[in-house]
Motif scaffolding. Sequence first.
Motif, PDB file in Angstrom:
ATOM      1  N   MET A   1      29.183  51.211  36.096  1.00  0.00           N
ATOM      2  CA  MET A   1      30.234  50.462  36.772  1.00  0.00           C
ATOM      3  C   MET A   1      30.630  49.269  35.896  1.00  0.00           C
ATOM      4  O   MET A   1      29.795  48.490  35.472  1.00  0.00           O
ATOM      5  CB  MET A   1      29.705  49.985  38.127  1.00  0.00           C
ATOM      6  N   VAL A   2      31.916  49.133  35.646  1.00  0.00           N
ATOM      7  CA  VAL A   2      32.433  48.046  34.827  1.00  0.00           C
ATOM      8  C   VAL A   2      32.870  46.913  35.743  1.00  0.00           C
ATOM      9  O   VAL A   2      33.522  47.130  36.755  1.00  0.00           O
ATOM     10  CB  VAL A   2      33.639  48.539  33.985  1.00  0.00           C
ATOM     11  N   ASP A   3      32.499  45.695  35.375  1.00  0.00           N
ATOM     12  CA  ASP A   3      32.874  44.544  36.191  1.00  0.00           C
ATOM     13  C   ASP A   3      34.022  43.781  35.531  1.00  0.00           C
ATOM     14  O   ASP A   3      34.204  43.849  34.308  1.00  0.00           O
ATOM     15  CB  ASP A   3      31.666  43.634  36.414  1.00  0.00           C
ATOM     16  N   PRO A   4      34.824  43.040  36.303  1.00  0.00           N
ATOM     17  CA  PRO A   4      35.952  42.296  35.740  1.00  0.00           C
ATOM     18  C   PRO A   4      35.539  41.288  34.664  1.00  0.00           C
ATOM     19  O   PRO A   4      36.258  41.107  33.685  1.00  0.00           O
ATOM     20  CB  PRO A   4      36.561  41.577  36.949  1.00  0.00           C
ATOM     21  N   GLU A   5      34.376  40.650  34.833  1.00  0.00           N
ATOM     22  CA  GLU A   5      33.918  39.679  33.836  1.00  0.00           C
ATOM     23  C   GLU A   5      33.626  40.350  32.502  1.00  0.00           C
ATOM     24  O   GLU A   5      33.938  39.823  31.439  1.00  0.00           O
ATOM     25  CB  GLU A   5      32.671  38.918  34.322  1.00  0.00           C
ATOM     26  N   THR A  33      48.173  37.377  29.971  1.00  0.00           N
ATOM     27  CA  THR A  33      46.786  37.862  29.905  1.00  0.00           C
ATOM     28  C   THR A  33      46.047  37.486  31.188  1.00  0.00           C
ATOM     29  O   THR A  33      45.305  38.304  31.755  1.00  0.00           O
ATOM     30  CB  THR A  33      46.061  37.277  28.678  1.00  0.00           C
ATOM     31  N   GLN A  34      46.281  36.276  31.635  1.00  0.00           N
ATOM     32  CA  GLN A  34      45.659  35.837  32.888  1.00  0.00           C
ATOM     33  C   GLN A  34      46.120  36.709  34.052  1.00  0.00           C
ATOM     34  O   GLN A  34      45.323  37.089  34.917  1.00  0.00           O
ATOM     35  CB  GLN A  34      46.029  34.369  33.129  1.00  0.00           C
ATOM     36  N   GLU A  35      47.391  37.068  34.046  1.00  0.00           N
ATOM     37  CA  GLU A  35      47.932  37.927  35.104  1.00  0.00           C
ATOM     38  C   GLU A  35      47.300  39.318  35.063  1.00  0.00           C
ATOM     39  O   GLU A  35      47.039  39.908  36.113  1.00  0.00           O
ATOM     40  CB  GLU A  35      49.456  38.035  34.969  1.00  0.00           C
ATOM     41  N   VAL A  36      47.024  39.840  33.870  1.00  0.00           N
ATOM     42  CA  VAL A  36      46.349  41.137  33.765  1.00  0.00           C
ATOM     43  C   VAL A  36      45.013  41.075  34.501  1.00  0.00           C
ATOM     44  O   VAL A  36      44.705  41.937  35.330  1.00  0.00           O
ATOM     45  CB  VAL A  36      46.119  41.546  32.282  1.00  0.00           C
ATOM     46  N   PHE A  37      44.236  40.044  34.205  1.00  0.00           N
ATOM     47  CA  PHE A  37      42.904  39.975  34.805  1.00  0.00           C
ATOM     48  C   PHE A  37      42.943  39.595  36.279  1.00  0.00           C
ATOM     49  O   PHE A  37      42.042  39.967  37.038  1.00  0.00           O
ATOM     50  CB  PHE A  37      42.000  39.055  33.981  1.00  0.00           C
ATOM     51  N   LEU A  38      44.000  38.944  36.695  1.00  0.00           N
ATOM     52  CA  LEU A  38      44.188  38.696  38.125  1.00  0.00           C
ATOM     53  C   LEU A  38      44.417  40.028  38.839  1.00  0.00           C
ATOM     54  O   LEU A  38      43.818  40.295  39.887  1.00  0.00           O
ATOM     55  CB  LEU A  38      45.374  37.751  38.348  1.00  0.00           C
ATOM     56  N   ARG A  39      45.236  40.867  38.244  1.00  0.00           N
ATOM     57  CA  ARG A  39      45.479  42.191  38.828  1.00  0.00           C
ATOM     58  C   ARG A  39      44.228  43.057  38.787  1.00  0.00           C
ATOM     59  O   ARG A  39      43.975  43.827  39.709  1.00  0.00           O
ATOM     60  CB  ARG A  39      46.633  42.880  38.111  1.00  0.00           C
ATOM     61  N   VAL A  40      43.457  42.940  37.723  1.00  0.00           N
ATOM     62  CA  VAL A  40      42.206  43.704  37.620  1.00  0.00           C
ATOM     63  C   VAL A  40      41.260  43.288  38.739  1.00  0.00           C
ATOM     64  O   VAL A  40      40.599  44.131  39.355  1.00  0.00           O
ATOM     65  CB  VAL A  40      41.555  43.491  36.232  1.00  0.00           C
TER      66      VAL A  40
END
Length: 175
Positions: A1-5, A33-40
């Motif tokens: 399992m991959v985590d967002p961090e 880039t921040q928006e990508v990880f917000l969506r992730v």
Amino acid sequence: MVDPEGLFAAHHQGLVKSFCRAVGHAESARDLTQEVFLRVSRSPIPAAADGDVRAWLFRIARNLALDYHRRRLRHPEPSGLVDEATRSSSQDVNLAVNEALASLPALDRDVFLMREVAGLSYEAIAGACELTTDAVRSRIHRTRLQLRKQLASPIATSRTNATSRSRKTRVGIDQ
């Protein structure tokens, strides 16, 4: 399992670099880039091989970059006045590269940046852009040729200017 961090740590820099070239502004690149990880963080991460997860991240990034360009077309920002005499030759080349990239069709630009800036494999790019691997290879080759043609003159001018500045500096030292 991959985590967002873990995804952030592994892919943050690659996404920022890719966005910098795709949109031409470092601040916008960091925001996207921040928006990508917000969506992730708001969606389930697909259970897949690392390359497939990377392709999924860059598909999100590609969609955000396309949205960014569409917004800019609808609401253009006023261009800042830059004194051309104070601009360095490397800034001229960087501007020429950004303009050349902006002139490419969106899909060609995205495929090229995913390969050359983010370092994605042809298979990962194919997955991110919903293309075949052969189509990715063809687009990258065609884009390289087009960029080489568009950038030949600005790079040659930059080299000529750098050489002449170097000669002027040496002449000033010799006197």
